[in-house]
Design a protein around this motif. Structure first.
Motif, PDB file in Angstrom:
ATOM      1  N   HIS A  58       0.851  -1.193   0.000  1.00 31.03           N
ATOM      2  CA  HIS A  58       0.000   0.000   0.000  1.00 31.03           C
ATOM      3  C   HIS A  58       0.885   1.240   0.000  1.00 31.03           C
ATOM      4  O   HIS A  58       1.905   1.277   0.694  1.00 31.03           O
ATOM      5  N   VAL A  59       0.502   2.244  -0.761  1.00 34.50           N
ATOM      6  CA  VAL A  59       1.235   3.506  -0.810  1.00 34.50           C
ATOM      7  C   VAL A  59       0.495   4.540   0.032  1.00 34.50           C
ATOM      8  O   VAL A  59      -0.673   4.827  -0.223  1.00 34.50           O
ATOM      9  N   ASP A  60       1.173   5.054   1.057  1.00 33.34           N
ATOM     10  CA  ASP A  60       0.650   6.160   1.859  1.00 33.34           C
ATOM     11  C   ASP A  60       1.162   7.442   1.212  1.00 33.34           C
ATOM     12  O   ASP A  60       2.376   7.648   1.119  1.00 33.34           O
ATOM     13  N   LEU A  61       0.245   8.275   0.766  1.00 30.39           N
ATOM     14  CA  LEU A  61       0.605   9.470   0.018  1.00 30.39           C
ATOM     15  C   LEU A  61       0.481  10.719   0.878  1.00 30.39           C
ATOM     16  O   LEU A  61      -0.539  10.928   1.535  1.00 30.39           O
ATOM     17  N   VAL A  62       1.534  11.535   0.896  1.00 28.07           N
ATOM     18  CA  VAL A  62       1.526  12.820   1.590  1.00 28.07           C
ATOM     19  C   VAL A  62       1.668  13.894   0.514  1.00 28.07           C
ATOM     20  O   VAL A  62       2.652  13.908  -0.227  1.00 28.07           O
ATOM     21  N   ILE A  63       0.675  14.774   0.412  1.00 28.57           N
ATOM     22  CA  ILE A  63       0.712  15.832  -0.593  1.00 28.57           C
ATOM     23  C   ILE A  63       1.476  17.039  -0.039  1.00 28.57           C
ATOM     24  O   ILE A  63       1.166  17.537   1.036  1.00 28.57           O
ATOM     25  N   VAL A  64       2.475  17.481  -0.789  1.00 27.53           N
ATOM     26  CA  VAL A  64       3.295  18.635  -0.405  1.00 27.53           C
ATOM     27  C   VAL A  64       2.743  19.857  -1.145  1.00 27.53           C
ATOM     28  O   VAL A  64       2.684  19.862  -2.379  1.00 27.53           O
ATOM     29  N   PRO A  65       2.334  20.893  -0.411  1.00 28.30           N
ATOM     30  CA  PRO A  65       1.763  22.072  -1.079  1.00 28.30           C
ATOM     31  C   PRO A  65       2.808  22.840  -1.881  1.00 28.30           C
ATOM     32  O   PRO A  65       4.002  22.792  -1.594  1.00 28.30           O
ATOM     33  N   ALA A  66       2.319  23.557  -2.882  1.00 27.45           N
ATOM     34  CA  ALA A  66       3.178  24.423  -3.681  1.00 27.45           C
ATOM     35  C   ALA A  66       3.230  25.805  -3.031  1.00 27.45           C
ATOM     36  O   ALA A  66       2.298  26.214  -2.344  1.00 27.45           O
ATOM     37  N   GLN A  67       4.325  26.528  -3.245  1.00 30.99           N
ATOM     38  CA  GLN A  67       4.436  27.895  -2.745  1.00 30.99           C
ATOM     39  C   GLN A  67       4.000  28.842  -3.863  1.00 30.99           C
ATOM     40  O   GLN A  67       4.489  28.768  -4.986  1.00 30.99           O
ATOM     41  N   LEU A  68       3.061  29.722  -3.524  1.00 33.50           N
ATOM     42  CA  LEU A  68       2.499  30.639  -4.502  1.00 33.50           C
ATOM     43  C   LEU A  68       2.903  32.070  -4.158  1.00 33.50           C
ATOM     44  O   LEU A  68       2.815  32.482  -3.005  1.00 33.50           O
ATOM     45  N   THR A  69       3.340  32.831  -5.162  1.00 36.88           N
ATOM     46  CA  THR A  69       3.679  34.233  -4.980  1.00 36.88           C
ATOM     47  C   THR A  69       2.902  35.046  -6.005  1.00 36.88           C
ATOM     48  O   THR A  69       3.006  34.817  -7.210  1.00 36.88           O
ATOM     49  N   CYS A  70       2.117  36.001  -5.525  1.00 38.64           N
ATOM     50  CA  CYS A  70       1.314  36.859  -6.389  1.00 38.64           C
ATOM     51  C   CYS A  70       2.208  37.940  -6.994  1.00 38.64           C
ATOM     52  O   CYS A  70       2.903  38.660  -6.264  1.00 38.64           O
ATOM     53  N   ARG A  71       2.193  38.075  -8.295  1.00 38.87           N
ATOM     54  CA  ARG A  71       2.991  39.108  -8.969  1.00 38.87           C
ATOM     55  C   ARG A  71       2.370  40.494  -8.808  1.00 38.87           C
ATOM     56  O   ARG A  71       3.061  41.498  -8.932  1.00 38.87           O
ATOM     57  N   SER A  72       1.075  40.517  -8.527  1.00 39.09           N
ATOM     58  CA  SER A  72       0.391  41.816  -8.397  1.00 39.09           C
ATOM     59  C   SER A  72       0.677  42.480  -7.057  1.00 39.09           C
ATOM     60  O   SER A  72       1.037  43.656  -7.003  1.00 39.09           O
ATOM     61  N   CYS A  73       0.504  41.723  -5.960  1.00 34.52           N
ATOM     62  CA  CYS A  73       0.647  42.341  -4.638  1.00 34.52           C
ATOM     63  C   CYS A  73       1.853  41.830  -3.859  1.00 34.52           C
ATOM     64  O   CYS A  73       2.169  42.357  -2.801  1.00 34.52           O
ATOM     65  N   GLY A  74       2.522  40.784  -4.343  1.00 37.94           N
ATOM     66  CA  GLY A  74       3.708  40.264  -3.674  1.00 37.94           C
ATOM     67  C   GLY A  74       3.411  39.308  -2.532  1.00 37.94           C
ATOM     68  O   GLY A  74       4.322  38.825  -1.868  1.00 37.94           O
ATOM     69  N   SER A  75       2.152  38.995  -2.285  1.00 37.70           N
ATOM     70  CA  SER A  75       1.771  38.076  -1.210  1.00 37.70           C
ATOM     71  C   SER A  75       2.288  36.674  -1.513  1.00 37.70           C
ATOM     72  O   SER A  75       2.264  36.214  -2.652  1.00 37.70           O
ATOM     73  N   THR A  76       2.743  35.968  -0.475  1.00 39.82           N
ATOM     74  CA  THR A  76       3.236  34.605  -0.604  1.00 39.82           C
ATOM     75  C   THR A  76       2.443  33.688   0.318  1.00 39.82           C
ATOM     76  O   THR A  76       2.180  34.032   1.473  1.00 39.82           O
ATOM     77  N   THR A  77       2.075  32.525  -0.194  1.00 37.32           N
ATOM     78  CA  THR A  77       1.328  31.543   0.585  1.00 37.32           C
ATOM     79  C   THR A  77       1.615  30.152   0.042  1.00 37.32           C
ATOM     80  O   THR A  77       2.252  30.009  -1.004  1.00 37.32           O
ATOM     81  N   THR A  78       1.182  29.139   0.746  1.00 35.35           N
ATOM     82  CA  THR A  78       1.263  27.768   0.245  1.00 35.35           C
ATOM     83  C   THR A  78      -0.146  27.249   0.056  1.00 35.35           C
ATOM     84  O   THR A  78      -1.085  27.680   0.736  1.00 35.35           O
ATOM     85  N   SER A  79      -0.284  26.301  -0.873  1.00 36.01           N
ATOM     86  CA  SER A  79      -1.600  25.754  -1.154  1.00 36.01           C
ATOM     87  C   SER A  79      -1.467  24.358  -1.744  1.00 36.01           C
ATOM     88  O   SER A  79      -0.588  24.111  -2.568  1.00 36.01           O
ATOM     89  N   PRO A  80      -2.359  23.445  -1.348  1.00 34.79           N
ATOM     90  CA  PRO A  80      -2.365  22.129  -1.977  1.00 34.79           C
ATOM     91  C   PRO A  80      -2.961  22.191  -3.387  1.00 34.79           C
ATOM     92  O   PRO A  80      -2.846  21.254  -4.156  1.00 34.79           O
ATOM     93  N   ASP A  81      -3.587  23.307  -3.737  1.00 36.76           N
ATOM     94  CA  ASP A  81      -4.143  23.514  -5.073  1.00 36.76           C
ATOM     95  C   ASP A  81      -3.394  24.659  -5.733  1.00 36.76           C
ATOM     96  O   ASP A  81      -3.598  25.823  -5.393  1.00 36.76           O
ATOM     97  N   PRO A  82      -2.502  24.361  -6.683  1.00 35.83           N
ATOM     98  CA  PRO A  82      -1.695  25.421  -7.289  1.00 35.83           C
ATOM     99  C   PRO A  82      -2.471  26.290  -8.283  1.00 35.83           C
ATOM    100  O   PRO A  82      -1.943  27.259  -8.787  1.00 35.83           O
ATOM    101  N   TYR A  83      -3.723  25.966  -8.541  1.00 38.07           N
ATOM    102  CA  TYR A  83      -4.517  26.722  -9.511  1.00 38.07           C
ATOM    103  C   TYR A  83      -5.578  27.544  -8.783  1.00 38.07           C
ATOM    104  O   TYR A  83      -6.769  27.355  -8.966  1.00 38.07           O
ATOM    105  N   VAL A  84      -5.128  28.455  -7.932  1.00 37.46           N
ATOM    106  CA  VAL A  84      -6.030  29.287  -7.146  1.00 37.46           C
ATOM    107  C   VAL A  84      -5.728  30.755  -7.426  1.00 37.46           C
ATOM    108  O   VAL A  84      -4.699  31.098  -8.012  1.00 37.46           O
TER     109      VAL A  84
END
Length: 127
Positions: A58-84
């Motif tokens: 059995h494969v136990d899967l751990v999802i690693v979030p992507a780091q997102l940086t907004c080019r408009s305001c410079g805000s940085t966050t992580t998200s398990p959904d990179p298309y937000v």
């Protein structure tokens, strides 16, 4: 399904580490950009691992979030959904960093059914 290619990569890493010993479980870290789920990867893994030392594992899967940086305001966050959208300004011009990793963290071997040694089944050298 792209899960089969990912499952084959996981099996290759498991076989390399296990060196022919039977495997019961594997823990894998997968980046959010790979867009895989545990049920889908286990279904694919069951098919690709048939006849290998990892058959039935059995494969136990751990999802690693992507780091997102907004080019408009410079805000940085992580998200398990990179298309937000940006949570700060709602912008869609976002840089994505990471989230494409595939790392075999650990494997759990199946218990040995036979311990080599003398027929009395002692595990040490007689003194």
């Amino acid at each position: 399904m792209h899960e089969y290619g990912i499952a084959e990569a996981i099996l290759s890493a498991i076989e390399h580490r296990a060196a022919g010993r039977p495997v019961r479980r594997a823990r894998v870290r997968a980046g959010a950009l790979l867009r895989v789920t545990e049920p889908a990867i286990n279904q694919a893994f069951t098919l690709v691992a048939e006849g290998s030392p990892a058959e039935g594992a059995h494969v136990d899967l751990v999802i690693v979030p992507a780091q997102l940086t907004c080019r408009s305001c410079g805000s940085t966050t992580t998200s398990p959904d990179p298309y937000v959208t940006c949570p700060s300004c709602g912008g869609t011009d976002i840089d994505v960093d990471g989230g494409d990793d595939l790392i075999l963290e650990s494997i759990q071997m199946a218990e040995a059914t036979h311990v080599p040694g003398d027929p009395r089944r002692d595990r040490g050298n007689p003194a």
